[in-house]
Design an enzyme around this catalytic site. Structure first.
Site, PDB file in Angstrom:
ATOM      1  CG  HIS A 128      -2.164  -0.805   1.023  1.00 37.00           C
ATOM      2  ND1 HIS A 128      -2.825  -1.435   2.051  1.00 37.00           N
ATOM      3  CD2 HIS A 128      -2.864  -1.101  -0.106  1.00 37.00           C
ATOM      4  CE1 HIS A 128      -3.892  -2.078   1.577  1.00 37.00           C
ATOM      5  NE2 HIS A 128      -3.931  -1.890   0.263  1.00 37.00           N
TER       6      HIS A 128
ATOM      7  CG  ASP B 222      -0.255   3.622   4.129  1.00 38.92           C
ATOM      8  OD1 ASP B 222      -0.433   2.780   3.234  1.00 38.92           O
ATOM      9  OD2 ASP B 222      -0.734   3.508   5.271  1.00 38.92           O
TER      10      ASP B 222
ATOM     11  CG  ASP C 288      -1.359  -1.218   7.222  1.00 38.11           C
ATOM     12  OD1 ASP C 288      -0.660  -0.723   8.128  1.00 38.11           O
ATOM     13  OD2 ASP C 288      -1.764  -0.568   6.246  1.00 38.11           O
TER      14      ASP C 288
END
Ligand SMILES: [Zn+2]
Ligand SMILES: [Zn+2]
Length: 302
Positions: A64, A66, A203
């Site tokens: 992802h 980020d 995450d």
């Protein structure tokens, strides 16, 4: 010798005025590992006063933005600065397509030795100068891995015990290398020096591997995107709340807990601390950009 975490960015999803995308540099003596370079990591390193030259490896949890949009800039900077040693990049093998794009995002004089190390199974393990680095899959909307670094235990020589047996000078090194010197064994003149450990859990929803990664570590860096009021949303999208992250730290016997990867929907970071404090009695750090967090010293040893 320095063992510390340098926080470069702490925002999930989008950067804010005060929080850059993710980015975490672990300095562990000579082993310097950059975790999850989000967009802007190169500049955050400048602000932190840290060069790219010492970086030995880069660990990406998942693709992802980020957590990985800063990879092109860091790799190009490693080339520009002519980093003389190989830099290994660990990442989930399922994200090979994204790695390939980020590795060659723009044109530049590509003269550094970048070693791709895709992780394809929970059996992944590499020996680093800091200890054994392992990775386990997490539960997220993209294939994601968390990382764990464990230094092997060693022995610390005790000067008084050496002196009592008349061992000094080069004989000490000989005893350390051989494990004994005449009738004297290493165990008789030293005490165990427990290895230190670190885990990096980004995450993920709560799953068994979160606990496996965090088990007994001295320093745990873990995502804490949401507060309890949004726990249902967190579970739905594969993220943790501060309270969940803190309960993991308690159950795993973590010493220092670093919470990060905050959603921009909350204005007051103190709320994360309030919710985590109810679950975890140890040291809690609410990460901020450019903060430095020491690896806690070994109890009674330093
Ligand atoms: Zn994220
Ligand atoms: Zn993500």
């Amino acid at each position: 010798m320095t063992r510390e975490l340098v926080v470069l960015g702490t925002a999930s999803q989008v950067p804010t005025r005060h929080r850059n995308h993710n980015g975490y540099l672990l300095r562990w003596d000579d082993e310097v590992i950059l975790f999850d370079p989000g967009e802007g990591t190169q500049r955050q390193m400048v602000l932190a006063g840290i060069a790219v030259t010492p970086i030995r490896r880069i660990c990406i949890t998942h693709f992802h933005g980020d957590h990985s949009l800063g990879l092109p800039g860091i790799l190009q900077r490693i080339s520009l600065d002519r980093v003389p040693h190989p830099v290994t990049v660990h990442y989930p093998a399922a994200g090979q397509e994204f790695y390939d794009r980020l590795r060659h995002a723009t044109s530049y004089w590509d003269n550094a030795e970048i070693v791709a190390s895709p992780i394809a199974s929970p059996a992944f393990a590499v020996e680093t100068s800091a200890g054994r680095l392992t990775a386990l899959p997490l539960w997220h909307s993209q294939p994601a891995y968390g990382y764990r670094l464990v230094e092997p235990s060693g022995r610390r020589m005790v000067p008084e015990l050496l002196a009592a047996r008349g061992i000094a000078g080069p004989a000490v090194g000989e005893l350390q290398r051989a494990g004994r010197l005449g009738d004297v064994t290493l165990e008789q003149v030293s005490v165990e020096r427990p290895g230190q450990s670190f885990a990096f859990v980004m995450d993920t929803g709560l799953c068994d591997n979160v606990y496996a990664l965090a088990d007994g570590v001295d320093l745990l860096v873990i995502e804490s995107t949401f507060l309890t009021e949004d726990a249902d949303l967190a579970a739905m999208v594969g993220h943790l709340t501060a309270a969940q992250a803190a309960s993991v730290a308690r159950e795993c016997g973590v010493r220092t807990l670093v919470l990060t990867h905050f959603s921009q929907r909350y204005q007051e970071p103190s709320r994360f601390l309030d919710e985590a404090r109810k679950e975890f009695p140890g040291e809690i750090v609410i990460a901020e950009d450019l903060l430095r967090v020491p690896v806690p010293p070994r109890p009674g040893v330093g």
